[in-house]
Design a protein around this motif. Structure first.
Motif, PDB file in Angstrom:
ATOM      1  N   LEU A 247     -79.158  47.272 -87.115  1.00 34.44           N
ATOM      2  CA  LEU A 247     -79.261  47.451 -88.558  1.00 34.44           C
ATOM      3  C   LEU A 247     -79.786  48.861 -88.831  1.00 34.44           C
ATOM      4  O   LEU A 247     -80.952  49.163 -88.570  1.00 34.44           O
ATOM      5  CB  LEU A 247     -80.205  46.403 -89.164  1.00 34.44           C
ATOM      6  N   SER A 248     -78.918  49.718 -89.331  1.00 32.57           N
ATOM      7  CA  SER A 248     -79.274  51.119 -89.573  1.00 32.57           C
ATOM      8  C   SER A 248     -79.042  51.435 -91.047  1.00 32.57           C
ATOM      9  O   SER A 248     -78.099  52.119 -91.426  1.00 32.57           O
ATOM     10  CB  SER A 248     -78.419  52.038 -88.683  1.00 32.57           C
ATOM     11  N   ILE A 249     -79.937  50.910 -91.883  1.00 35.14           N
ATOM     12  CA  ILE A 249     -79.749  51.021 -93.335  1.00 35.14           C
ATOM     13  C   ILE A 249     -80.885  51.777 -94.014  1.00 35.14           C
ATOM     14  O   ILE A 249     -81.116  51.621 -95.213  1.00 35.14           O
ATOM     15  CB  ILE A 249     -79.575  49.626 -93.966  1.00 35.14           C
ATOM     16  N   GLY A 250     -81.604  52.601 -93.245  1.00 30.67           N
ATOM     17  CA  GLY A 250     -82.637  53.438 -93.845  1.00 30.67           C
ATOM     18  C   GLY A 250     -84.042  52.924 -93.590  1.00 30.67           C
ATOM     19  O   GLY A 250     -84.255  51.923 -92.894  1.00 30.67           O
ATOM     20  N   PHE A 251     -85.012  53.653 -94.162  1.00 30.42           N
ATOM     21  CA  PHE A 251     -86.413  53.376 -93.909  1.00 30.42           C
ATOM     22  C   PHE A 251     -87.205  53.336 -95.208  1.00 30.42           C
ATOM     23  O   PHE A 251     -86.819  53.912 -96.225  1.00 30.42           O
ATOM     24  CB  PHE A 251     -87.025  54.476 -93.024  1.00 30.42           C
ATOM     25  N   ILE A 252     -88.342  52.674 -95.135  1.00 30.87           N
ATOM     26  CA  ILE A 252     -89.354  52.749 -96.182  1.00 30.87           C
ATOM     27  C   ILE A 252     -90.451  53.650 -95.637  1.00 30.87           C
ATOM     28  O   ILE A 252     -91.049  53.357 -94.598  1.00 30.87           O
ATOM     29  CB  ILE A 252     -89.918  51.361 -96.522  1.00 30.87           C
ATOM     30  N   THR A 253     -90.689  54.780 -96.287  1.00 26.93           N
ATOM     31  CA  THR A 253     -91.629  55.767 -95.764  1.00 26.93           C
ATOM     32  C   THR A 253     -92.986  55.664 -96.448  1.00 26.93           C
ATOM     33  O   THR A 253     -93.105  55.193 -97.573  1.00 26.93           O
ATOM     34  CB  THR A 253     -91.083  57.190 -95.954  1.00 26.93           C
ATOM     35  N   ASP A 254     -94.001  56.134 -95.743  1.00 25.26           N
ATOM     36  CA  ASP A 254     -95.366  56.110 -96.257  1.00 25.26           C
ATOM     37  C   ASP A 254     -96.119  57.316 -95.690  1.00 25.26           C
ATOM     38  O   ASP A 254     -96.246  57.442 -94.466  1.00 25.26           O
ATOM     39  CB  ASP A 254     -96.056  54.803 -95.860  1.00 25.26           C
ATOM     40  N   LEU A 255     -96.595  58.190 -96.556  1.00 26.01           N
ATOM     41  CA  LEU A 255     -97.315  59.378 -96.110  1.00 26.01           C
ATOM     42  C   LEU A 255     -98.749  59.067 -95.688  1.00 26.01           C
ATOM     43  O   LEU A 255     -99.431  59.924 -95.129  1.00 26.01           O
ATOM     44  CB  LEU A 255     -97.326  60.441 -97.212  1.00 26.01           C
ATOM     45  N   GLY A 256     -99.217  57.857 -95.952  1.00 28.64           N
ATOM     46  CA  GLY A 256    -100.553  57.459 -95.514  1.00 28.64           C
ATOM     47  C   GLY A 256    -101.641  58.332 -96.120  1.00 28.64           C
ATOM     48  O   GLY A 256    -101.607  58.670 -97.311  1.00 28.64           O
ATOM     49  N   PRO A 257    -102.634  58.762 -95.311  1.00 25.36           N
ATOM     50  CA  PRO A 257    -103.766  59.532 -95.841  1.00 25.36           C
ATOM     51  C   PRO A 257    -103.389  60.904 -96.388  1.00 25.36           C
ATOM     52  O   PRO A 257    -104.185  61.519 -97.100  1.00 25.36           O
ATOM     53  CB  PRO A 257    -104.704  59.657 -94.632  1.00 25.36           C
ATOM     54  N   ILE A 258    -102.185  61.392 -96.068  1.00 24.94           N
ATOM     55  CA  ILE A 258    -101.758  62.706 -96.576  1.00 24.94           C
ATOM     56  C   ILE A 258    -101.805  62.729 -98.102  1.00 24.94           C
ATOM     57  O   ILE A 258    -102.073  63.770 -98.714  1.00 24.94           O
ATOM     58  CB  ILE A 258    -100.346  63.041 -96.056  1.00 24.94           C
ATOM     59  N   THR A 259    -101.582  61.579 -98.738  1.00 24.33           N
ATOM     60  CA  THR A 259    -101.581  61.521-100.206  1.00 24.33           C
ATOM     61  C   THR A 259    -102.961  61.781-100.800  1.00 24.33           C
ATOM     62  O   THR A 259    -103.074  62.023-102.005  1.00 24.33           O
ATOM     63  CB  THR A 259    -101.074  60.144-100.683  1.00 24.33           C
TER      64      THR A 259
END
Length: 352
Positions: A247-259
């Motif tokens: 299944l290659s339908i993209g990702f949910i990203t999270d910058l974590g503490p960078i925000t």
């Protein structure tokens, strides 16, 4: 004496040890900058190593096609032409400017001091997108995969690829050579992969089914054995013998503490100017994590961005230093490389 002066102070610290950061470390060596990289993974290479080491990379100058793991290997070797410090399995949690102008980086293992920072964190942390399919979770790792790693999971198997992007088409090309059969489906009529990659898959033995094709049901006792596909426009159904699904339908990203570092953000990216400077003094960014008008997410472009960041960081540290040092074939640059290599012979590459 300041707290930073009492510690091991670096000229430049890279957050993230992917290919862009590795090239940045090499370029920092060219400028005789003392550099360090911090990464939460146990190996360098970022997503190339962790997610798809046996996926071909096509967008690096000088390599018509190269496995991700091999690209990481040569870029690591290039970075290590100069003494480097690698801090692996270490997650950065905080970034703070000190009164003397230096920057303190906090991690789950301690603290680091640096004059400048280049954030090369790729997409940040990311999790694969999933379909709402009954019992999908029970097959994850037992026939349902989100990455082709390792490739041994697919040898001599009937494989189903789902997706319309570069990764999906790259996987089809890769697995066609080792799988018993490859079927590739996509729900839309348009693809986001590169045209040449699409053409190669279309002209291969891969069975393409698009548009409007989706997975309706997965069946199997302990592992994937059959998959029922549904054509949502005609209501046609097709059941295939399938032993592995990607299944290659993209990702949910999270910058974590960078925000939390006061950076100007645009969705899940960091806004930079033409010098790769963020809005925070002494902090630069390069690679997939940055946003600017005309940005393209290519490894080759990220390498150019990090070179810009390093040159401007050098000038920030020493205003007398030129931002542009000239071509790598210039005599004075070759002399710098010779000095650095001589120094390397007496130094042990630090790994913490």
């Amino acid at each position: 004496m300041t707290a930073a002066a009492e510690k091991d102070l670096f000229d430049i610290t890279f957050i993230g040890a992917g290919p862009v950061a590795l090239y940045g470390m090499y370029y920092a060596g060219l400028r005789l900058m003392k550099s360090k990289v911090i990464d939460m993974l146990g190996e360098v290479g970022g997503g190339l190593t962790a997610l798809y080491p046996e996926k071909y990379i096509y967008d690096m100058a000088g390599f018509p096609a190269i496995f991700a793991k091999d690209l990481v290997k040569v870029m690591y070797e290039q970075a290590c032409l100069y003494p480097q410090t690698f801090c692996m399995e270490e997650k950065v949690t905080g970034l703070e400017h000190l009164d003397d102008g230096t920057i303190k980086i906090t991690s789950n293992k301690g603290q680091h001091w640096t004059k400048t920072v280049v954030i090369c964190a790729g997409l940040g942390s990311y999790t694969p997108r999933k379909f709402d399919i009954l019992n999908l979770e029970k097959y994850e790792g037992n026939g349902v995969y989100y990455f082709v790693n390792p490739i041994d999971n697919f040898i001599n198997k009937n494989v189903l690829i789902v997706g319309g992007g570069d990764a999906a088409f790259d996987y089809s090309m890769m697995l066609e050579k080792v799988a018993k059969s490859v079927t590739h489906i996509h729900r839309n009529s348009m693809f986001t992969a590169h045209e040449h990659t699409i053409e190669k898959v279309m002209n291969s033995s891969v069975t393409m089914k698009y548009p409007f094709w989706e997975i309706k049901e997965i069946q199997g006792n302990g592992g994937v054995e059959k998959v029922t596909l549904h054509q949502t426009k005609t209501d046609e159904e097709l059941t295939l013998d399938i032993e592995a699904i990607v299944l290659s339908i993209g990702f949910i990203t999270d910058l974590g503490p960078i925000t939390d570092w006061g950076l100007e953000l645009e969705k899940d990216t960091i806004v930079v100017d033409s010098r790769m400077r963020t809005n925070v003094k002494g902090v630069f960014a390069a690679g997939d994590i940055v946003a600017y008008d005309g940005k393209l997410k290519l490894i080759s472009l990220g390498c150019g961005e990090v070179a810009i960041a390093v040159n401007n960081a050098k000038h920030d540290i020493d205003p007398k230093a030129k931002i542009s040092p000239g071509h790598s074939t210039d005599k004075h640059v070759l002399a710098l490389r010779k000095i650095a290599k001589q120094k390397q012979k007496g130094d042990q590459v630090a790994k913490t």
